[in-house]
Design a protein around this motif. Structure first.
Motif, PDB file in Angstrom:
ATOM      1  N   ARG A  49      -5.872 -25.072  33.001  1.00 45.82           N
ATOM      2  CA  ARG A  49      -6.129 -26.293  33.762  1.00 45.82           C
ATOM      3  C   ARG A  49      -7.275 -27.102  33.145  1.00 45.82           C
ATOM      4  NH1 ARG A  49      -6.139 -25.384  40.027  1.00 45.82           N
ATOM      5  NH2 ARG A  49      -4.033 -24.780  39.355  1.00 45.82           N
ATOM      6  N   LEU A  50      -8.317 -26.395  32.706  1.00 48.05           N
ATOM      7  CA  LEU A  50      -9.440 -27.071  32.061  1.00 48.05           C
ATOM      8  C   LEU A  50      -9.003 -27.735  30.766  1.00 48.05           C
ATOM      9  CD1 LEU A  50     -12.472 -27.693  31.807  1.00 48.05           C
ATOM     10  CD2 LEU A  50     -12.750 -25.446  30.711  1.00 48.05           C
ATOM     11  N   PHE A  51      -8.170 -27.031  29.991  1.00 51.60           N
ATOM     12  CA  PHE A  51      -7.679 -27.587  28.726  1.00 51.60           C
ATOM     13  C   PHE A  51      -6.945 -28.900  28.960  1.00 51.60           C
ATOM     14  CE2 PHE A  51      -3.904 -28.006  25.996  1.00 51.60           C
ATOM     15  CZ  PHE A  51      -4.508 -28.191  24.766  1.00 51.60           C
ATOM     16  N   TYR A  52      -6.023 -28.911  29.909  1.00 54.65           N
ATOM     17  CA  TYR A  52      -5.243 -30.130  30.144  1.00 54.65           C
ATOM     18  C   TYR A  52      -6.103 -31.242  30.741  1.00 54.65           C
ATOM     19  CZ  TYR A  52      -0.931 -27.688  29.005  1.00 54.65           C
ATOM     20  OH  TYR A  52       0.057 -27.011  28.338  1.00 54.65           O
ATOM     21  N   SER A  53      -7.091 -30.876  31.546  1.00 56.13           N
ATOM     22  CA  SER A  53      -7.986 -31.897  32.105  1.00 56.13           C
ATOM     23  C   SER A  53      -8.778 -32.582  31.001  1.00 56.13           C
ATOM     24  CB  SER A  53      -8.950 -31.263  33.119  1.00 56.13           C
ATOM     25  OG  SER A  53      -8.242 -30.720  34.213  1.00 56.13           O
ATOM     26  N   LEU A  54      -9.253 -31.785  30.035  1.00 58.88           N
ATOM     27  CA  LEU A  54     -10.041 -32.349  28.949  1.00 58.88           C
ATOM     28  C   LEU A  54      -9.182 -33.175  27.994  1.00 58.88           C
ATOM     29  CD1 LEU A  54     -12.408 -29.362  28.057  1.00 58.88           C
ATOM     30  CD2 LEU A  54     -13.027 -31.495  29.213  1.00 58.88           C
ATOM     31  N   ILE A  55      -8.034 -32.634  27.601  1.00 58.03           N
ATOM     32  CA  ILE A  55      -7.233 -33.317  26.583  1.00 58.03           C
ATOM     33  C   ILE A  55      -6.594 -34.588  27.126  1.00 58.03           C
ATOM     34  CG2 ILE A  55      -4.971 -32.210  26.946  1.00 58.03           C
ATOM     35  CD1 ILE A  55      -4.803 -31.920  23.887  1.00 58.03           C
ATOM     36  N   ASN A  56      -6.414 -34.660  28.457  1.00 61.63           N
ATOM     37  CA  ASN A  56      -5.827 -35.862  29.053  1.00 61.63           C
ATOM     38  C   ASN A  56      -6.868 -36.910  29.434  1.00 61.63           C
ATOM     39  OD1 ASN A  56      -3.090 -35.145  28.901  1.00 61.63           O
ATOM     40  ND2 ASN A  56      -3.223 -33.909  30.753  1.00 61.63           N
ATOM     41  N   SER A  57      -8.148 -36.590  29.196  1.00 57.36           N
ATOM     42  CA  SER A  57      -9.195 -37.559  29.519  1.00 57.36           C
ATOM     43  C   SER A  57      -9.143 -38.746  28.554  1.00 57.36           C
ATOM     44  CB  SER A  57     -10.572 -36.898  29.431  1.00 57.36           C
ATOM     45  OG  SER A  57     -10.673 -35.813  30.332  1.00 57.36           O
ATOM     46  N   SER A  58      -9.288 -39.920  29.102  1.00 51.89           N
ATOM     47  CA  SER A  58      -9.337 -41.164  28.304  1.00 51.89           C
ATOM     48  C   SER A  58      -8.095 -41.349  27.444  1.00 51.89           C
ATOM     49  CB  SER A  58     -10.588 -41.174  27.406  1.00 51.89           C
ATOM     50  OG  SER A  58     -11.752 -40.979  28.179  1.00 51.89           O
ATOM     51  N   GLN A  59      -6.911 -40.989  27.980  1.00 51.65           N
ATOM     52  CA  GLN A  59      -5.663 -41.160  27.258  1.00 51.65           C
ATOM     53  C   GLN A  59      -4.816 -42.214  27.945  1.00 51.65           C
ATOM     54  OE1 GLN A  59      -4.912 -39.730  24.399  1.00 51.65           O
ATOM     55  NE2 GLN A  59      -5.078 -37.505  24.445  1.00 51.65           N
ATOM     56  N   ARG A  60      -3.957 -42.849  27.189  1.00 46.31           N
ATOM     57  CA  ARG A  60      -2.973 -43.769  27.756  1.00 46.31           C
ATOM     58  C   ARG A  60      -1.733 -43.021  28.216  1.00 46.31           C
ATOM     59  NH1 ARG A  60      -3.606 -49.255  26.764  1.00 46.31           N
ATOM     60  NH2 ARG A  60      -5.371 -49.808  25.432  1.00 46.31           N
TER      61      ARG A  60
ATOM     62  N   ASP B   7      -0.335 -38.814  29.566  1.00 47.22           N
ATOM     63  CA  ASP B   7      -0.739 -37.480  30.001  1.00 47.22           C
ATOM     64  C   ASP B   7       0.192 -36.434  29.410  1.00 47.22           C
ATOM     65  OD1 ASP B   7      -2.904 -38.283  31.463  1.00 47.22           O
ATOM     66  OD2 ASP B   7      -1.823 -38.383  33.371  1.00 47.22           O
ATOM     67  N   ILE B   8      -0.396 -35.371  28.893  1.00 52.18           N
ATOM     68  CA  ILE B   8       0.387 -34.225  28.442  1.00 52.18           C
ATOM     69  C   ILE B   8       0.637 -33.342  29.658  1.00 52.18           C
ATOM     70  CG2 ILE B   8       0.424 -32.205  26.940  1.00 52.18           C
ATOM     71  CD1 ILE B   8      -1.451 -33.681  25.050  1.00 52.18           C
TER      72      ILE B   8
END
Length: 329
Positions: free
Chosen positions: A143-154, A156-157
């Motif tokens: 959950r932390l991984f997806y929260s970080l990688i989806n931050s400031s993206q146009r 969402d993964i």
């Protein structure tokens, strides 16, 4: 004029899956029969041997029925690349991607196909692992991984969405135009866009062997995702450096006032050692992270082929299919 029959390609990469070859071939046969009966679709199976060391390709070629081909890569390029190799060979109306270790069941595969067939406005239906068997710690880390990688993206993964999915042929052909050398399919599927729908599922247990994904592999794969699709790690390190500089400024002001107004002697060696260790560690971390991004950039700039094909073994039925040509691998 007679209506043209729709076609479905099944793309399945494998690596050292000889023990499960017969069982997976039976599953594909059942899936082919069910799809033909329910939707009148012709099925072609594309298996990609990702540099296996066993006789998996030989066993699959003996067990498979109907129209099939096995693309044997020159070495192990990784599952992400093997999926691309399978998509390069596909030219059907729909494409189903699944694993050859029997964790992707017949029932869920049919549900994915049904969702795509019944909803013409949907381009992709992907299976989303519900993580029922995962430990609490692993679930929280994911959950932390997806929260970080989806931050400031146009875009969402989607969380816990892998390669197990069915898509329309136009989507598959669009994905083959993405020739990233260091591939992170979760990000590429999300970046490509299109209208996508999730279908929750629980993976089956492995028929034989153990997972090829160790903890170190998962960590490296996560880092691959960050360096390919996120600037968050660089921003976090930059923020850490700013906080360290701020803490140093506050500590310097404290020392200054203590010396000027109270005459307190400043401990030299311990303070200096702490500052050197802290700032040195931050600098090394930042250099290592920048090195990861530089390595990704260097890999892409070399413009090597994404993969090399050793040979392709085809059934007599698949020999009648038109050759997809030789795209820029």
């Amino acid at each position: 004029m007679a209506e043209l029959r729709r076609t479905l390609d099944i793309v399945a990469p494998f690596f050292n899956e000889a023990p499960s070859a017969s069982a997976f071939a039976r599953l594909l046969g059942e899936l082919e029969a069910a799809v033909a009966q329910r939707y009148g679709m012709t099925v072609h199976k594309i298996l990609v041997d990702d540099g296996s060391h066993d006789d998996g390709a030989g066993r699959f070629s003996q067990a498979l029925t109907g129209s099939w081909e096995i693309v044997r890569l020159s070495r192990n390029f990784g599952k992400e690349v093997a999926v691309l190799a399978g998509l390069d060979q596909s030219r059907a109306d729909m494409v189903l991607i699944m694993d050859a270790d029997l964790q992707h069941s017949l029932d869920i595969s049919l549900k994915l196909i049904a969702e795509l067939v019944d909803h013409p406005d949907i381009d992709v239906v992907y299976a989303q692992n519900d993580r029922r068997e995962a430990s609490w710690r692993r679930s929280q880390l994911a959950r932390l991984f997806y929260s970080l990688i989806n931050s400031s993206q146009r875009f969402d993964i989607p969380e816990n969405a892998g390669d197990f999915r069915v898509m329309r042929g136009a989507v598959a052909r669009a994905l083959t135009s993405l020739r990233d050398k260091r591939r992170f399919n979760k990000g590429l599927f999300a970046w490509a866009g299109f209208r996508q729908k999730a279908l929750p599922y629980s993976p089956e247990g492995r028929a034989s062997g153990t997972s090829k994904w160790s903890r170190l592999n998962l960590i490296a794969f996560s880092l691959e995702g960050f360096t390919s699709f996120s600037v968050i790690p660089l921003r976090l390190i930059s923020l850490s450096g700013l906080l360290a500089a701020l803490a140093g400024a506050i500590y310097g002001a404290k020392v200054f006032f203590e010396v000027i107004f109270y005459g307190i002697a400043v401990p030299g060696y311990p303070s200096l050692l702490v500052a050197v260790v802290l700032l040195g560690g931050l600098n090394l971390t930042l250099l290592g992270l920048i090195g990861e991004y530089v390595w990704v950039t260097l890999s892409e700039s070399k413009d090597r082929p994404v993969y090399l094909v050793r040979d392709v073994v085809r059934s007599d039925v698949s020999a009648e299919r038109p050759d997809p040509g030789a795209p820029d691998r």
